[in-house]
Design a protein around this motif. Structure first.
Motif, PDB file in Angstrom:
ATOM      1  N   GLY A 173       0.788  -1.044  -0.001  1.00  0.00           N
ATOM      2  CA  GLY A 173      -0.015   0.043   0.099  1.00  0.00           C
ATOM      3  C   GLY A 173       0.957   1.309   0.067  1.00  0.00           C
ATOM      4  N   GLU A 174       0.467   2.081  -0.846  1.00  0.00           N
ATOM      5  CA  GLU A 174       1.374   3.459  -0.938  1.00  0.00           C
ATOM      6  C   GLU A 174       0.407   4.682  -0.909  1.00  0.00           C
ATOM      7  OE1 GLU A 174       4.457   5.484  -4.085  1.00  0.00           O
ATOM      8  OE2 GLU A 174       3.244   3.750  -4.655  1.00  0.00           O
ATOM      9  N   TYR A 175       0.964   5.601   0.051  1.00  0.00           N
ATOM     10  CA  TYR A 175       0.261   6.857   0.135  1.00  0.00           C
ATOM     11  C   TYR A 175       1.059   7.679  -0.746  1.00  0.00           C
ATOM     12  CZ  TYR A 175      -2.026   5.207   4.284  1.00  0.00           C
ATOM     13  OH  TYR A 175      -2.788   4.535   5.527  1.00  0.00           O
ATOM     14  N   ARG A 176       0.462   8.382  -1.716  1.00  0.00           N
ATOM     15  CA  ARG A 176       1.023   9.467  -2.538  1.00  0.00           C
ATOM     16  C   ARG A 176       0.912  10.853  -2.073  1.00  0.00           C
ATOM     17  NH1 ARG A 176      -0.537   7.100  -8.448  1.00  0.00           N
ATOM     18  NH2 ARG A 176       0.596   5.147  -8.326  1.00  0.00           N
ATOM     19  N   GLN A 177       1.686  11.782  -2.603  1.00  0.00           N
ATOM     20  CA  GLN A 177       1.557  13.078  -1.964  1.00  0.00           C
ATOM     21  C   GLN A 177       0.245  13.651  -2.532  1.00  0.00           C
ATOM     22  OE1 GLN A 177       5.198  14.967  -3.912  1.00  0.00           O
ATOM     23  NE2 GLN A 177       6.156  15.022  -2.155  1.00  0.00           N
ATOM     24  N   ASP A 178      -0.335  13.183  -3.459  1.00  0.00           N
ATOM     25  CA  ASP A 178      -1.642  13.853  -4.135  1.00  0.00           C
ATOM     26  C   ASP A 178      -2.888  13.407  -3.029  1.00  0.00           C
ATOM     27  OD1 ASP A 178      -1.874  11.399  -4.860  1.00  0.00           O
ATOM     28  OD2 ASP A 178      -2.391  11.994  -6.874  1.00  0.00           O
ATOM     29  N   GLY A 179      -2.570  12.355  -2.197  1.00  0.00           N
ATOM     30  CA  GLY A 179      -3.599  12.114  -1.173  1.00  0.00           C
ATOM     31  C   GLY A 179      -4.101  10.750  -1.568  1.00  0.00           C
ATOM     32  N   SER A 180      -3.813  10.290  -2.833  1.00  0.00           N
ATOM     33  CA  SER A 180      -4.166   9.029  -3.333  1.00  0.00           C
ATOM     34  C   SER A 180      -3.698   7.776  -2.429  1.00  0.00           C
ATOM     35  CB  SER A 180      -4.113   8.873  -4.690  1.00  0.00           C
ATOM     36  OG  SER A 180      -2.806   8.828  -5.136  1.00  0.00           O
ATOM     37  N   TYR A 181      -4.417   6.735  -2.606  1.00  0.00           N
ATOM     38  CA  TYR A 181      -3.684   5.504  -2.048  1.00  0.00           C
ATOM     39  C   TYR A 181      -3.521   4.307  -2.982  1.00  0.00           C
ATOM     40  CZ  TYR A 181      -3.054   1.442   1.437  1.00  0.00           C
ATOM     41  OH  TYR A 181      -2.424   0.492   2.105  1.00  0.00           O
ATOM     42  N   VAL A 182      -2.438   3.666  -3.202  1.00  0.00           N
ATOM     43  CA  VAL A 182      -2.223   2.643  -4.314  1.00  0.00           C
ATOM     44  C   VAL A 182      -2.254   1.341  -3.503  1.00  0.00           C
ATOM     45  CG1 VAL A 182      -1.081   1.940  -6.246  1.00  0.00           C
ATOM     46  CG2 VAL A 182      -1.248   4.380  -5.801  1.00  0.00           C
ATOM     47  N   VAL A 183      -2.993   0.302  -4.049  1.00  0.00           N
ATOM     48  CA  VAL A 183      -2.771  -1.045  -3.572  1.00  0.00           C
ATOM     49  C   VAL A 183      -2.179  -1.754  -4.779  1.00  0.00           C
ATOM     50  CG1 VAL A 183      -4.039  -3.272  -2.895  1.00  0.00           C
ATOM     51  CG2 VAL A 183      -4.886  -0.830  -1.937  1.00  0.00           C
ATOM     52  N   SER A 184      -1.230  -2.401  -4.598  1.00  0.00           N
ATOM     53  CA  SER A 184      -0.187  -3.151  -5.769  1.00  0.00           C
ATOM     54  C   SER A 184       0.149  -4.504  -5.035  1.00  0.00           C
ATOM     55  CB  SER A 184       0.698  -2.331  -6.239  1.00  0.00           C
ATOM     56  OG  SER A 184       1.650  -2.087  -5.083  1.00  0.00           O
ATOM     57  N   ARG A 185       0.327  -5.339  -6.263  1.00  0.00           N
ATOM     58  CA  ARG A 185       0.857  -6.647  -5.751  1.00  0.00           C
ATOM     59  C   ARG A 185       2.519  -6.329  -5.437  1.00  0.00           C
ATOM     60  NH1 ARG A 185      -2.527 -10.110  -6.983  1.00  0.00           N
ATOM     61  NH2 ARG A 185      -3.791 -10.129  -8.999  1.00  0.00           N
ATOM     62  N   ARG A 186       2.887  -7.012  -4.419  1.00  0.00           N
ATOM     63  CA  ARG A 186       3.991  -6.629  -3.784  1.00  0.00           C
ATOM     64  C   ARG A 186       5.226  -6.993  -4.994  1.00  0.00           C
ATOM     65  NH1 ARG A 186       7.294  -9.646   1.026  1.00  0.00           N
ATOM     66  NH2 ARG A 186       8.990  -8.255   0.988  1.00  0.00           N
ATOM     67  N   GLY A 187       6.230  -6.117  -5.278  1.00  0.00           N
ATOM     68  CA  GLY A 187       7.304  -6.106  -6.242  1.00  0.00           C
ATOM     69  C   GLY A 187       6.694  -6.175  -7.508  1.00  0.00           C
ATOM     70  N   ALA A 188       5.419  -6.004  -7.920  1.00  0.00           N
ATOM     71  CA  ALA A 188       5.226  -5.760  -9.345  1.00  0.00           C
ATOM     72  C   ALA A 188       5.242  -4.131  -9.645  1.00  0.00           C
ATOM     73  CB  ALA A 188       3.604  -6.301  -9.399  1.00  0.00           C
ATOM     74  N   ASP A 189       5.592  -4.032 -10.986  1.00  0.00           N
ATOM     75  CA  ASP A 189       5.801  -2.829 -11.429  1.00  0.00           C
ATOM     76  C   ASP A 189       4.935  -2.238 -12.568  1.00  0.00           C
ATOM     77  OD1 ASP A 189       7.051  -4.324 -13.371  1.00  0.00           O
ATOM     78  OD2 ASP A 189       8.806  -3.289 -13.358  1.00  0.00           O
ATOM     79  N   SER A 190       3.968  -3.046 -13.058  1.00  0.00           N
ATOM     80  CA  SER A 190       3.087  -2.600 -13.991  1.00  0.00           C
ATOM     81  C   SER A 190       1.818  -2.183 -13.550  1.00  0.00           C
ATOM     82  CB  SER A 190       2.646  -4.039 -15.021  1.00  0.00           C
ATOM     83  OG  SER A 190       1.838  -4.656 -14.580  1.00  0.00           O
ATOM     84  N   THR A 191       0.894  -1.066 -14.046  1.00  0.00           N
ATOM     85  CA  THR A 191      -0.088  -0.787 -13.705  1.00  0.00           C
ATOM     86  C   THR A 191      -1.283  -1.681 -13.522  1.00  0.00           C
ATOM     87  OG1 THR A 191      -0.588   0.030 -15.930  1.00  0.00           O
ATOM     88  CG2 THR A 191       0.273   1.632 -14.375  1.00  0.00           C
TER      89      THR A 191
END
Length: 125
Positions: free
Chosen positions: A28-46
């Motif tokens: 899980g990543e909190y971005r500067q714009d306030g959004s939150y991204v859930v991603s697969r661990r270690g994955a780099d594609s959208t």
């Protein structure tokens, strides 16, 4: 406040606002714009990520789900494909959600009371 102190403070605030936390299978990543991204661990594609406008939006999604839920339930919110499973896993892994993975096939999340979650964590230790 000196320029150096202000710069240090700005760096510290930026780091606190843009935190990425990795779990077993998801991140899980909190971005500067306030959004939150859930991603697969270690994955780099959208294709392996779902962006929410905020962490609160993800919280509202969790709150709307039934007590026991599958990818089909998550899919009713407009999330498609393998992202549905990724979201279920994230709910099970992130400590902010009182949830556990109840079944692997079909992948099923189950909401828990905070007391139940503590009991499971104690048994796991």
């Amino acid at each position: 406040m000196s320029r150096d102190a202000a710069s240090d403070l700005q760096d510290a605030i930026g780091s606190a606002l843009t935190e990425k936390r990795e779990f077993f299978r998801t991140a899980g990543e909190y971005r500067q714009d306030g959004s939150y991204v859930v991603s697969r661990r270690g994955a780099d594609s959208t294709g392996n990520a779902k962006v929410f406008t905020s962490f609160e939006e993800l919280r509202r999604l969790f709150d709307r789900l039934p007590e026991t839920f599958t990818a089909e339930d998550v899919g009713r919110t407009g999330i498609t494909g393998s992202r549905r499973h990724m979201i279920i896993r994230h709910f099970g892994e992130h400590p902010a959600f009182d949830c556990r993975i109840a079944r692997r096939n079909p992948l099923t999340g189950e909401k828990q009371s905070p007391e139940q979650k503590k009991e499971v964590e104690l048994v796991a230790d």
